[in-house]
Scaffold this motif. Structure first.
Motif, PDB file in Angstrom:
ATOM      1  N   ALA A 122       0.829  -1.210   0.000  1.00 44.54           N
ATOM      2  CA  ALA A 122       0.000   0.000   0.000  1.00 44.54           C
ATOM      3  C   ALA A 122       0.864   1.260   0.000  1.00 44.54           C
ATOM      4  O   ALA A 122       0.564   2.233  -0.697  1.00 44.54           O
ATOM      5  N   ALA A 123       1.947   1.259   0.772  1.00 45.64           N
ATOM      6  CA  ALA A 123       2.838   2.423   0.816  1.00 45.64           C
ATOM      7  C   ALA A 123       3.497   2.646  -0.539  1.00 45.64           C
ATOM      8  O   ALA A 123       3.654   3.783  -0.999  1.00 45.64           O
ATOM      9  N   ALA A 124       3.891   1.559  -1.200  1.00 44.02           N
ATOM     10  CA  ALA A 124       4.510   1.683  -2.518  1.00 44.02           C
ATOM     11  C   ALA A 124       3.525   2.275  -3.527  1.00 44.02           C
ATOM     12  O   ALA A 124       3.887   3.119  -4.351  1.00 44.02           O
ATOM     13  N   GLU A 125       2.267   1.867  -3.444  1.00 47.79           N
ATOM     14  CA  GLU A 125       1.240   2.409  -4.339  1.00 47.79           C
ATOM     15  C   GLU A 125       1.041   3.898  -4.081  1.00 47.79           C
ATOM     16  O   GLU A 125       0.936   4.693  -5.014  1.00 47.79           O
ATOM     17  N   SER A 126       0.986   4.293  -2.823  1.00 48.08           N
ATOM     18  CA  SER A 126       0.814   5.716  -2.490  1.00 48.08           C
ATOM     19  C   SER A 126       1.976   6.538  -3.012  1.00 48.08           C
ATOM     20  O   SER A 126       1.796   7.630  -3.547  1.00 48.08           O
ATOM     21  N   ALA A 127       3.187   6.018  -2.858  1.00 47.38           N
ATOM     22  CA  ALA A 127       4.374   6.747  -3.324  1.00 47.38           C
ATOM     23  C   ALA A 127       4.332   6.931  -4.830  1.00 47.38           C
ATOM     24  O   ALA A 127       4.686   7.991  -5.349  1.00 47.38           O
ATOM     25  N   LYS A 128       3.879   5.925  -5.562  1.00 40.67           N
ATOM     26  CA  LYS A 128       3.791   6.035  -7.023  1.00 40.67           C
ATOM     27  C   LYS A 128       2.782   7.100  -7.426  1.00 40.67           C
ATOM     28  O   LYS A 128       2.985   7.819  -8.405  1.00 40.67           O
ATOM     29  N   GLN A 129       1.685   7.204  -6.702  1.00 44.16           N
ATOM     30  CA  GLN A 129       0.663   8.195  -7.026  1.00 44.16           C
ATOM     31  C   GLN A 129       1.117   9.605  -6.680  1.00 44.16           C
ATOM     32  O   GLN A 129       0.702  10.567  -7.316  1.00 44.16           O
ATOM     33  N   LEU A 130       1.963   9.760  -5.674  1.00 47.43           N
ATOM     34  CA  LEU A 130       2.396  11.087  -5.243  1.00 47.43           C
ATOM     35  C   LEU A 130       3.564  11.629  -6.044  1.00 47.43           C
ATOM     36  O   LEU A 130       3.843  12.824  -6.004  1.00 47.43           O
ATOM     37  N   LYS A 131       4.272  10.795  -6.802  1.00 45.09           N
ATOM     38  CA  LYS A 131       5.433  11.256  -7.558  1.00 45.09           C
ATOM     39  C   LYS A 131       5.083  12.384  -8.522  1.00 45.09           C
ATOM     40  O   LYS A 131       5.786  13.390  -8.555  1.00 45.09           O
ATOM     41  N   PRO A 132       4.023  12.291  -9.339  1.00 46.13           N
ATOM     42  CA  PRO A 132       3.732  13.400 -10.255  1.00 46.13           C
ATOM     43  C   PRO A 132       3.394  14.697  -9.524  1.00 46.13           C
ATOM     44  O   PRO A 132       3.805  15.776  -9.938  1.00 46.13           O
ATOM     45  N   VAL A 133       2.694  14.599  -8.410  1.00 45.34           N
ATOM     46  CA  VAL A 133       2.337  15.799  -7.646  1.00 45.34           C
ATOM     47  C   VAL A 133       3.596  16.426  -7.063  1.00 45.34           C
ATOM     48  O   VAL A 133       3.790  17.642  -7.121  1.00 45.34           O
ATOM     49  N   SER A 134       4.479  15.599  -6.541  1.00 48.12           N
ATOM     50  CA  SER A 134       5.727  16.097  -5.967  1.00 48.12           C
ATOM     51  C   SER A 134       6.573  16.793  -7.029  1.00 48.12           C
ATOM     52  O   SER A 134       7.142  17.859  -6.782  1.00 48.12           O
ATOM     53  N   ALA A 135       6.633  16.206  -8.217  1.00 48.06           N
ATOM     54  CA  ALA A 135       7.407  16.824  -9.295  1.00 48.06           C
ATOM     55  C   ALA A 135       6.809  18.168  -9.690  1.00 48.06           C
ATOM     56  O   ALA A 135       7.536  19.139  -9.930  1.00 48.06           O
ATOM     57  N   ALA A 136       5.499  18.250  -9.747  1.00 44.70           N
ATOM     58  CA  ALA A 136       4.851  19.506 -10.114  1.00 44.70           C
ATOM     59  C   ALA A 136       5.100  20.583  -9.059  1.00 44.70           C
ATOM     60  O   ALA A 136       5.332  21.751  -9.391  1.00 44.70           O
ATOM     61  N   VAL A 137       5.072  20.218  -7.799  1.00 44.15           N
ATOM     62  CA  VAL A 137       5.334  21.190  -6.729  1.00 44.15           C
ATOM     63  C   VAL A 137       6.779  21.673  -6.801  1.00 44.15           C
ATOM     64  O   VAL A 137       7.053  22.870  -6.674  1.00 44.15           O
ATOM     65  N   ARG A 138       7.732  20.747  -7.053  1.00 43.70           N
ATOM     66  CA  ARG A 138       9.132  21.160  -7.203  1.00 43.70           C
ATOM     67  C   ARG A 138       9.285  22.123  -8.381  1.00 43.70           C
ATOM     68  O   ARG A 138      10.017  23.111  -8.295  1.00 43.70           O
ATOM     69  N   GLU A 139       8.600  21.854  -9.473  1.00 44.20           N
ATOM     70  CA  GLU A 139       8.691  22.726 -10.640  1.00 44.20           C
ATOM     71  C   GLU A 139       8.127  24.112 -10.336  1.00 44.20           C
ATOM     72  O   GLU A 139       8.718  25.126 -10.704  1.00 44.20           O
ATOM     73  N   GLU A 140       7.019  24.153  -9.625  1.00 39.68           N
ATOM     74  CA  GLU A 140       6.411  25.437  -9.260  1.00 39.68           C
ATOM     75  C   GLU A 140       7.339  26.222  -8.330  1.00 39.68           C
ATOM     76  O   GLU A 140       7.512  27.431  -8.488  1.00 39.68           O
ATOM     77  N   LEU A 141       7.967  25.549  -7.379  1.00 34.41           N
ATOM     78  CA  LEU A 141       8.915  26.219  -6.484  1.00 34.41           C
ATOM     79  C   LEU A 141      10.122  26.746  -7.261  1.00 34.41           C
ATOM     80  O   LEU A 141      10.614  27.843  -6.985  1.00 34.41           O
ATOM     81  N   HIS A 142      10.588  25.986  -8.222  1.00 33.56           N
ATOM     82  CA  HIS A 142      11.706  26.435  -9.055  1.00 33.56           C
ATOM     83  C   HIS A 142      11.311  27.694  -9.823  1.00 33.56           C
ATOM     84  O   HIS A 142      12.085  28.653  -9.905  1.00 33.56           O
ATOM     85  N   ASP A 143      10.087  27.695 -10.374  1.00 36.09           N
ATOM     86  CA  ASP A 143       9.619  28.879 -11.104  1.00 36.09           C
ATOM     87  C   ASP A 143       9.539  30.091 -10.179  1.00 36.09           C
ATOM     88  O   ASP A 143       9.907  31.204 -10.566  1.00 36.09           O
ATOM     89  N   LEU A 144       9.067  29.879  -8.954  1.00 35.93           N
ATOM     90  CA  LEU A 144       8.977  30.987  -7.999  1.00 35.93           C
ATOM     91  C   LEU A 144      10.364  31.523  -7.645  1.00 35.93           C
ATOM     92  O   LEU A 144      10.561  32.732  -7.542  1.00 35.93           O
ATOM     93  N   ARG A 145      11.327  30.621  -7.469  1.00 39.23           N
ATOM     94  CA  ARG A 145      12.689  31.059  -7.159  1.00 39.23           C
ATOM     95  C   ARG A 145      13.281  31.840  -8.330  1.00 39.23           C
ATOM     96  O   ARG A 145      13.962  32.841  -8.138  1.00 39.23           O
TER      97      ARG A 145
END
Length: 194
Positions: A122-145
């Motif tokens: 179950a944890a592995a499944e959750s991590a797979k689902q959160l990867k795209p969201v995490s990448a998008a948040v990192r990209e948004e933070l990079h744009d803000l910086r």
């Protein structure tokens, strides 16, 4: 001007800007400070973008994941059935209490191992689902910086321009004052008496 901290602003934003005693000074400051107003509007924009994101549905073909879960469940069921049969056979053959306790302990260990494995899956499944969201948040933070760096450089350039013009103005004023002092100097009294 004394600006509220980033933590105070974020608490204000995450509390949905509720009308509380803590938020009243923040709203007053926001009304009078364009710098903070711009920053908070930028954060609101990011929060709005994050609110609009949707997690993509799972692929239509999760057979491999399901087959792992089904396989684990089948193995667990087989082990439970095997232990039950062994338990029943042991009871009928007048098994000792020590053997029954050992079987119960084994059953408990197997159940705990199965629970742990299910949690890992179950944890592995959750991590797979959160990867795209995490990448998008990192990209948004990079744009803000990047935007923050550009704003800083622009502000620095403007300040340097103001400093250059101010220095030139001071030199011109100094020159004008010196020229004025030379033109209005009183005549030497010794020269006028003779």
């Amino acid at each position: 001007m004394n600006h509220p901290s980033r933590e105070q602003w974020l608490a204000h934003l995450y509390a949905d800007e509720a009308d509380t005693a803590e938020s009243a000074p923040l709203r007053e400051h926001l009304a009078s400070c364009p710098e903070c107003r711009d920053r908070v509007e930028s954060w609101r924009s990011v929060l709005g973008s994050l609110d609009q994101w949707e997690i993509a549905p799972l692929p239509a073909e999760p057979t491999r994941r399901r087959s792992n879960v089904v396989r684990i469940a089948a193995i667990a069921a087989a082990l439970v059935a095997l232990l039950a049969v062994g338990f029943m056979a042991g009871r009928q053959s007048s098994a000792s209490k020590a053997e029954v306790a050992a079987l119960r302990q084994q059953l408990g260990q197997l159940t705990a191992g199965l629970d742990q494995r299910m949690q890992q899956v179950a944890a592995a499944e959750s991590a797979k689902q959160l990867k795209p969201v995490s990448a998008a948040v990192r990209e948004e933070l990079h744009d803000l910086r990047t935007e923050q760096t550009a704003n800083y450089l622009s502000l620095r350039k403007e300040l340097e321009t103001v400093a250059v013009f101010t220095a030139a103005s001071f030199r011109q004023t100094e020159s004008s004052l010196a020229q004025l002092a030379n033109n209005s100097a009183p005549a030497d009294p010794r020269k006028t008496i003779q």
